[in-house]
Design an enzyme around this catalytic site. Structure first.
Site: not given
Length: 234
Positions: A118, A120
Site C-alpha cells: 500500500k 498511502h
C-alpha cells in the site's frame, strides 16, 4: 533434505490428538469441506478426496474451525509470540485462531500481509501487530511450501523469527520437484529443511482411520488407502 532438527517442545498426548483429529475430520465432512470422488491436484494427480478450506464459509463454521486450531496448538506445546496469517486464506484463519486463543486466556498479537504494498496511509505489506519474537504462521494446508517460504522472507525482513506453522490437514503426500515425485512431503520439507515446527489438526492417516470405522464412508476407504499407498509418506 537436511537432517531433521531436534525439537524441544513438550510431549504430545497422542490419544487426545487422535480424538481431536477424528472430530475434525467429521466436521470437515459435514461442512462439505472434505469431499470424495475424483479430483485433479496441483501436482496433476487424480486424488479420491479433496479438502477445500474455503468452504468454511459462515460464522458458525469459522468459530468451530478456530476452536480446532486453538485446541491443536495448545495440545502441541508449541510456543510463539505472534500469529501471522499469510494472504489470502491465512488472514481469516489467523484471525479466528487469535480470537479463540484469547477466549481461552492466551492472548497473542496478530498480523497479516497484503499481496501488494500500500502506497498511502500506513503503507507497506504488513498489517496489524509488529512481527517480533517467535512467529506462528497459520494456513489451511502446505501443498508445496511456497507460501511458507514467502512468509518466512516477510517475517525475517521484519526482524522476527519464523518458528512454526499451523495447518488444518497434513495430506502426508509426496511433493514434486520439476514434475517428478520426491521422497518427502511439503510438510516434511518445511519441518526438516526450513526448520519450522508444524502443527496439523489432522493427517491423512486420521482420515483413513475415520473412513474405515464409519459405515457411511467406508466405501471410500479403499480408494483413499490405495492413493496413500502410491503417494503417501509418514
Amino acid at each position: 533434505m537436511n537432517t531433521p532438527q531436534t525439537s524441544t517442545q513438550a510431549p504430545v498426548d497422542h490419544s487426545a490428538q487422535d480424538a481431536l483429529a477424528a472430530e475434525f475430520v467429521q466436521f470437515a465432512i459435514d461442512c462439505g469441506v472434505l469431499r470424495f470422488g475424483e479430483f485433479k491436484t496441483k501436482a496433476g494427480r487424480l486424488s479420491p478426496y479433496f479438502f477445500n478450506a474455503g468452504l468454511f464459509d459462515d460464522g458458525t463454521k469459522m468459530l468451530r474451525l478456530g476452536q480446532f486450531y486453538a485446541r491443536a496448538l495448545l495440545a502441541s506445546g508449541i510456543e510463539f509470540d505472534v500469529i501471522f496469517g499469510p494472504a489470502y486464506k491465512g488472514i481469516p484463519l489467523g484471525a479466528v485462531v487469535a480470537v479463540e486463543l484469547a477466549r481461552l486466556g492466551v492472548n497473542k498479537p496478530f498480523a497479516y500481509n497484503r499481496k501488494e504494498a500500500k502506497d498511502h496511509g500506513e503503507g507497506g505489506l504488513l498489517v496489524g501487530a509488529p512481527l517480533q519474537g517467535k512467529v506462528l504462521i497459520v494456513d489451511d494446508v502446505i501443498s508445496a511450501g511456497t507460501a511458507v517460504r514467502e512468509s518466512i522472507a516477510l517475517i525475517e525482513k521484519a526482524g522476527a523469527a519464523p518458528h512454526a506453522v499451523a495447518i488444518a490437514l497434513d495430506r502426508q503426500e509426496k511433493a514434486t520437484e520439476n514434475g517428478h515425485d520426491v521422497d518427502w512431503s511439503a510438510v516434511q520439507y518445511v519441518r526438516d529443511t526450513l526448520g519450522l515446527q508444524v502443527c496439523a489438526i489432522a493427517k491423512l492417516a486420521h482420515l483413513l482411520q475415520h473412513l474405515r470405522l464409519t459405515d457411511n464412508f467406508s466405501q471410500f476407504f479403499e480408494s483413499v488407502s490405495a492413493y496413500r499407498e502410491r503417494y503417501g509418506v509418514e
